[in-house]
Design a protein around this motif. Structure first.
Motif, PDB file in Angstrom:
ATOM      1  N   HIS A 416       0.798  -1.143  -0.058  1.00 20.38           N
ATOM      2  CA  HIS A 416       0.039   0.150  -0.015  1.00 20.38           C
ATOM      3  C   HIS A 416       0.994   1.032   0.023  1.00 20.38           C
ATOM      4  N   HIS A 419       3.633   2.543   2.556  1.00 16.53           N
ATOM      5  CA  HIS A 419       4.176   1.696   3.607  1.00 16.53           C
ATOM      6  C   HIS A 419       5.482   1.264   3.717  1.00 16.53           C
ATOM      7  N   GLY A 440       6.560  12.364  -3.440  1.00 19.01           N
ATOM      8  CA  GLY A 440       6.938  11.312  -2.459  1.00 19.01           C
ATOM      9  C   GLY A 440       6.609  10.038  -3.243  1.00 19.01           C
ATOM     10  N   ASN A 515       7.024  -3.921   7.934  1.00 17.16           N
ATOM     11  CA  ASN A 515       7.699  -2.576   8.067  1.00 17.16           C
ATOM     12  C   ASN A 515       7.313  -1.814   9.032  1.00 17.16           C
ATOM     13  N   ALA A 552      12.695  -0.377   7.554  1.00 17.23           N
ATOM     14  CA  ALA A 552      13.583   0.123   6.420  1.00 17.23           C
ATOM     15  C   ALA A 552      14.176   1.698   6.869  1.00 17.23           C
TER      16      ALA A 552
HETATM   17  N1  LIG Z   1       9.366   5.030  11.087  1.00 18.03           N
HETATM   18  C1  LIG Z   1       9.544   4.535   9.939  1.00 18.03           C
HETATM   19  N2  LIG Z   1       9.052   5.359   8.949  1.00 18.03           N
HETATM   20  C2  LIG Z   1       9.087   4.538   7.447  1.00 18.03           C
HETATM   21  C3  LIG Z   1       9.843   3.533   7.384  1.00 18.03           C
HETATM   22  N3  LIG Z   1       9.713   2.979   6.071  1.00 18.03           N
HETATM   23  C4  LIG Z   1       9.235   3.994   5.497  1.00 18.03           C
HETATM   24  N4  LIG Z   1       9.070   5.089   6.464  1.00 18.03           N
HETATM   25  C5  LIG Z   1       8.284   6.362   6.166  1.00 18.03           C
HETATM   26  O1  LIG Z   1       7.285   6.252   5.490  1.00 18.03           O
HETATM   27  C6  LIG Z   1       6.817   6.950   4.558  1.00 18.03           C
HETATM   28  C7  LIG Z   1       6.738   6.533   3.124  1.00 18.03           C
HETATM   29  O2  LIG Z   1       7.744   5.637   2.907  1.00 18.03           O
HETATM   30  P1  LIG Z   1       7.926   5.409   1.231  1.00 18.03           P
HETATM   31  O3  LIG Z   1       9.099   4.552   1.326  1.00 18.03           O
HETATM   32  O4  LIG Z   1       8.022   6.444   0.520  1.00 18.03           O
HETATM   33  O5  LIG Z   1       6.696   4.473   0.985  1.00 18.03           O
HETATM   34  P2  LIG Z   1       6.209   3.887  -0.324  1.00 18.03           P
HETATM   35  O6  LIG Z   1       5.621   2.636   0.007  1.00 18.03           O
HETATM   36  O7  LIG Z   1       7.347   3.818  -1.223  1.00 18.03           O
HETATM   37  O8  LIG Z   1       5.421   4.932  -0.951  1.00 18.03           O
HETATM   38  P3  LIG Z   1       4.717   5.331  -2.484  1.00 18.03           P
HETATM   39  O9  LIG Z   1       6.102   5.435  -3.481  1.00 18.03           O
HETATM   40  O10 LIG Z   1       4.099   6.640  -2.309  1.00 18.03           O
HETATM   41  O11 LIG Z   1       3.974   4.180  -2.661  1.00 18.03           O
HETATM   42  C8  LIG Z   1       8.024   7.960   4.472  1.00 18.03           C
HETATM   43  O12 LIG Z   1       8.069   8.993   5.096  1.00 18.03           O
HETATM   44  C9  LIG Z   1       9.131   7.183   4.972  1.00 18.03           C
HETATM   45  O13 LIG Z   1      10.032   7.933   5.893  1.00 18.03           O
HETATM   46  C10 LIG Z   1      10.038   2.468   8.683  1.00 18.03           C
HETATM   47  O14 LIG Z   1      10.624   1.416   8.794  1.00 18.03           O
HETATM   48  N5  LIG Z   1      10.128   3.260   9.908  1.00 18.03           N
END
Ligand SMILES: Nc1nc2c(ncn2[C@@H]2O[C@H](COP(=O)(O)OP(=O)(O)OP(=O)(O)O)[C@@H](O)[C@H]2O)c(=O)[nH]1
Length: 905
Positions: A416, A419, A440, A515, A552
């Motif tokens: 999602h 995530h 983002g 995650n 992550a």
């Molecule tokens: N605390 C925390 N924040 C996380 C972690 N992984 C990702 N985030 C945060 O969650 C938000 C979304 O992370 P992304 O990696 O951009 O998520 P994505 O699934 O790739 O999002 P889209 O590319 O929009 O689909 C960011 O602000 C990250 O910093 C984690 O393991 N811990």
């Protein structure tokens, strides 16, 4: 429907101005020039006229002759040529006799045979009787004569008396006696015959009688034989049919046997009838027989048989119906199909009409429909691929491959939005892919391969938003393993479910990565529990899906996850030939100034080398250069390795297969074929759309349309957006993308938007100058987006009529970069000319390169000569520096601010 000029109308329906002018006059409207207005009412009249003529065409009757007659010249046995009428019947229907009925008929025929025999016997008896009576009459005549001669003597004496009379010649009494009868005899002289005469007559009569009896006997035997033969045939048929499944018998597989037996029966009954007829008129003269024959001939002629054929009472072998093997490509023109079955095209169009398809002989139908038609007409459809040349190419390539080895797994991270997919990938690669992405969100599929301690793993970086569903499913197909990222603090969400469905549909194994375990709100058990509702039971819960708890952010559990990937890959025993021509899939493609078409591809088999001739989608070309995901030049790429290639003449669609070929001629052939097919499909879509727009908009007031023209920077985004927009259609509002493409918004897009009342949307692209001018003149609003869900949300809101005021970007000014200097303080600084509006120092900016968004950020400094200024107006020069981006000569700097604007899509 607003008033429009003739030219606008012509543009709208993609016709020439003169064609529209002609239609107007045909519709009874006054003639007019190119720029003359056609009022709303007149347009309605025109559409009604077109609809009527269209409708009439559709309703035209198609009648088919069931048989055709032609005349052929043939040379007879005498050597003379003569005309012969040839009649071709298109269909012969033979009804299979019901075995029960047949048995009844047999019984009836046996009964009739018995009766006929009885009648023949009675007739013979009658004749016997008649003969007897004749003899009696003869005897009576003789007796009367004797009585006359012997006077009152008893009959027993007559003979004796007669002899006495003869013996006692010369006596007076005798003389007297002789005298009297002499007179009488003299009176009846012609009736009285001599003994010799009588004998001759009797002999003749006896002979005649004998002949009659022989003839009668022969006829009886013939009749019996004919009946016997008929009955035998019927019995045989009855036996044959009762042995078989009556339903199966209805099949048309045995028309021949049916036709043969049918004709045999007809012939045999006809023969029988003739025998009976001849029997009842045994004394018929030759003349009468000739007359009967003539009648038969006339009758037969009426039934289309030649007299010579009709008079030959024997079984003729019917002309066997030929069952053709009909090869059908993906599309086939109706007349071609008819030709392959050796039938008239109109028979095919008629059958199509029965199936509810109104198609003309020169139109194409698809393989499935064509196969149905072929089967219906009793032939064998053989679907063949239009891509035979491609298949041959493929085969040739396969043969050249060898050295099968273990290959790295190709992994797709799904989950999602937000995530943590990108963060996870970043962590694995220890890079910062996420920074700088608009909104983002990862905007299009990228691919990366990473070297872990345990071997190479290739990651396909699929985007998180629902708009990329189409691409994601394609990604899953090129994928060996899916990593399902679920945020421990958020749990299962719609796109988590979607990802599970995709993985399952493509049979790709899943690994769950829970995650954000570093967060205090993390609740992994809840996630695992929720996953079980989608039948994803992890190993921790007794199932078979591997699972890792990760962060992550901190890197916790990442090694464990990589270990799981490698374990899974080992289990799957992933292998590919490393030698020979490469084959794989196009992940993404785009046009870049100075580099041309750039395609990112993933090699699946063989090894791709620089200089190879690649056929990808509709394009082929030599690989001029190859780079890996870090931009480093590489000379070759083996299985599971993603690279970017240069050298194709255009951008192949994401998801299309690529193949290295050795034969340029074949590559060109296949590329041309694919291009033609694509053009045809495009044309078909456009025609359909235009027709729809002409007719659907009329009379369907309760259904409204939102017409959209969409331009994007890369094809992957375009396809994803098209899929997402299509899904937005509801029963009340239909979203119709009437035109779409990759590249800047051009003047033609604005013209089309104007004539079709469409909304112009640009995703990471801008309108060129001519288009901007045209849009200003026509008052067309062009909307720019950099975030997919921004675009989707706008369209959704417009559809539901809930366009509340919204914060939106407003472009305040544009400056063109004319020169670039190095500055110790700012790095690169640009000498610019403000070409539109005003440039403000404290506002957000975007750098546009080739009318595509290259960077979004802030101005670091704005100067006029040596002074820092807050704004520079149009027509003035200025110097500026952009933070975090190296501008180049020709770039445009767009200054914008967020404003509250009432939405008006
Ligand atoms: N605390 C925390 N924040 C996380 C972690 N992984 C990702 N985030 C945060 O969650 C938000 C979304 O992370 P992304 O990696 O951009 O998520 P994505 O699934 O790739 O999002 P889209 O590319 O929009 O689909 C960011 O602000 C990250 O910093 C984690 O393991 N811990």
């Amino acid at each position: 429907m607003a008033d429009k000029t003739v030219k606008e109308l012509a543009d709208m329906v993609s016709k020439t101005v003169s064609a529209v002018q002609k239609q107007l006059t045909d519709a009874g409207l006054p003639a007019r020039g190119e720029d003359d207005l056609v009022t709303e009412l007149e347009q309605e009249q025109l559409v009604a006229f077109l609809k009527q003529s269209h409708g009439q065409k559709e309703k035209r009757r198609i009648s088919l002759k069931s048989k055709t007659t032609s005349t052929a010249r043939v040379t007879g046995s005498s050597g003379k040529s003569k005309s012969v009428n040839v009649e071709v019947r298109k269909k012969k229907v033979f009804e299979k006799p019901d075995p029960n009925k047949l048995a009844e008929e047999i019984a009836a025929r046996e009964q009739a045979a018995l009766e006929a025999k009885k009648r023949a016997e009675e007739e013979a008896k009658k004749r016997e009787q008649v003969k007897k009576e004749a003899e009696e009459r003869q005897a009576a005549t003789l007796a009367a004569m004797r009585a006359n001669l012997g006077g009152g003597s008893s009959s027993s004496d007559k003979k004796e008396e007669l002899s006495t009379v003869v013996v006692k010649k010369g006596s007076k009494a005798a003389a007297a006696a002789k005298e009297a009868p002499k007179k009488k005899v003299a009176q009846t002289k012609p009736k009285v015959e001599t003994a010799a005469e009588r004998k001759a007559r009797e002999t003749r009569e006896a002979e005649e009688e004998r002949l009659r009896q022989i003839e009668a006997e022969t006829r009886r035997k013939q009749a019996e034989e004919a009946q016997k033969k008929t009955l035998e045939q019927m019995r045989k048929m009855a036996g044959k049919y009762s042995d078989k499944d009556p339903v199966a018998e209805v099949r048309k597989d045995e028309p021949l046997a049916e036709g043969l037996v049918g004709e045999a029966l007809e012939e045999s009954f006809e023969k029988e009838r003739r025998e009976i007829k001849r029997g009842s008129a045994s004394t018929a003269t030759r003349g009468r027989r000739r007359k009967g024959q003539e009648e038969r001939e006339i009758r037969n002629r009426k039934h289309g048989l030649k007299s010579s054929q009709a008079s030959q009472h024997k079984f003729e072998k019917p002309v066997e119906k030929i069952v053709h093997d009909v090869e059908i490509g993906e599309q086939i023109v109706v007349s071609d199909l008819a030709q392959r079955m050796a039938v008239k095209a109109r028979e095919v169009t008629k059958l199509l009409m029965k199936m509810g398809e109104i198609v003309s002989a020169d139109q194409e139908i698809d393989q499935a429909t064509a196969s149905l038609i072929v089967e219906e007409m009793g032939h064998n459809p053989i679907p063949v691929s239009d891509t035979k040349v491609e298949d041959d190419l493929q085969e040739a390539v396969e043969e050249r491959r060898s050295n099968v080895q273990t290959r790295p797994p190709v992994v797709t991270i799904m989950g999602h939005v937000d995530h943590g997919k990108t963060s996870l990938l970043d962590k694995i690669r220890e890079t910062k892919v996420a920074t700088g992405e608009a909104g983002g969100i990862t905007q299009h599929i990228g691919a990366y391969h990473v070297e872990t301690d345990r071997g190479v793993i290739t990651f396909l970086d699929t985007p998180g938003h629902a708009a990329f569903t189409a691409m994601r499913s394609r990604g899953a197909q090129a994928t060996d393993i899916v990593i399902l990222v679920v945020a421990a603090d958020d749990g299962m969400m719609p796109q988590t479910e979607e990802a599970i469905d995709h993985a399952r549909a493509s049979g790709t194994p899943l690994i769950v990565a829970i995650n954000k375990m570093d967060k205090s709100t993390a609740d992994p058990d809840r996630v695992l529990n929720e996953l079980t509702t989608k039948e994803v039971v992890t190993e921790a819960w007794g199932g078979d899906v591997p699972m890792a708890k990760i962060s992550a952010k901190t890197g916790e559990g990442i090694d464990e996850l990589l270990e799981l990937i490698n374990l899974q890959a080992e289990l799957m025993e992933l292998e590919a030939p490393t030698d020979g021509a490469a084959q794989g899939v196009v992940i993404e493609s785009r046009l870049e100034k100075g580099r041309g078409a750039v395609a990112s591809i993933l090699v699946k088999k063989g090894t791709l080398n620089q200089g190879d001739l690649v056929l990808a989608g509709e394009f082929y070309g030599k690989v001029r250069a190859m780079t890996d995901e870090t931009g480093k030049r590489v000379k070759s790429a083996g299985p599971s390795i993603p690279v970017e290639i240069l050298g194709l003449p255009d951008t192949p669609a994401a998801g299309s297969e690529f193949l290295v070929v050795s034969d340029e001629k074949k590559a060109r052939e296949v590329a041309e074929f694919r291009a033609t097919r694509e053009r045809e499909r495009q044309l078909e879509r456009q025609n359909k759309m235009r027709l729809e727009s002409m007719f659907e908009q009329m009379g369907q007031d309760d259904l409204s349309f939102l017409n959209i023209i969409l331009k994007t920077d890369v094809r992957g985004t375009l396809e994803a957006l098209l899929a997402a927009l299509e899904d937005l259609s509801t029963d009340e509002v239909k979203v119709k993308v009437i035109s779409s493409g990759v590249g800047p918004i051009a003047e033609s897009d604005v013209t089309l938007a104007e004539s079709s009342e469409a909304v112009l949307l640009g995703f990471n692209v801008r309108a060129d100058n001519a288009a901007k001018r045209k849009a200003d003149e026509a008052g067309i609003d062009i909307r720019y987006y950099s975030v997919i869900y921004g675009l989707i949300d706008d369209v959704k809101a417009a559809m539901s009529g809930m366009l509340s005021p919204e914060h939106r970007e407003k472009i305040l000014g544009i400056a063109e970069v004319r020169d670039v200097f190095r500055s110790s303080k700012f790095g690169a600084a640009a000498g610019c000319m403000v070409v539109e509006g005003t440039i403000y120092r404290n506002k957000s900016i975007r750098v546009l390169r080739d009318d595509k968004v290259a960077f979004t950020g802030q101005l670091q400094s704005l100067r006029r000569y040596k002074d820092d200024v807050n704004e520079v107006r149009s027509g003035m020069e200025c110097g500026l520096a952009v933070r975090g981006y190296d501008v180049e000569v020709g770039d445009k700097i767009e200054v914008f601010e967020i404003q509250e604007i009432q939405r008006t899509i």
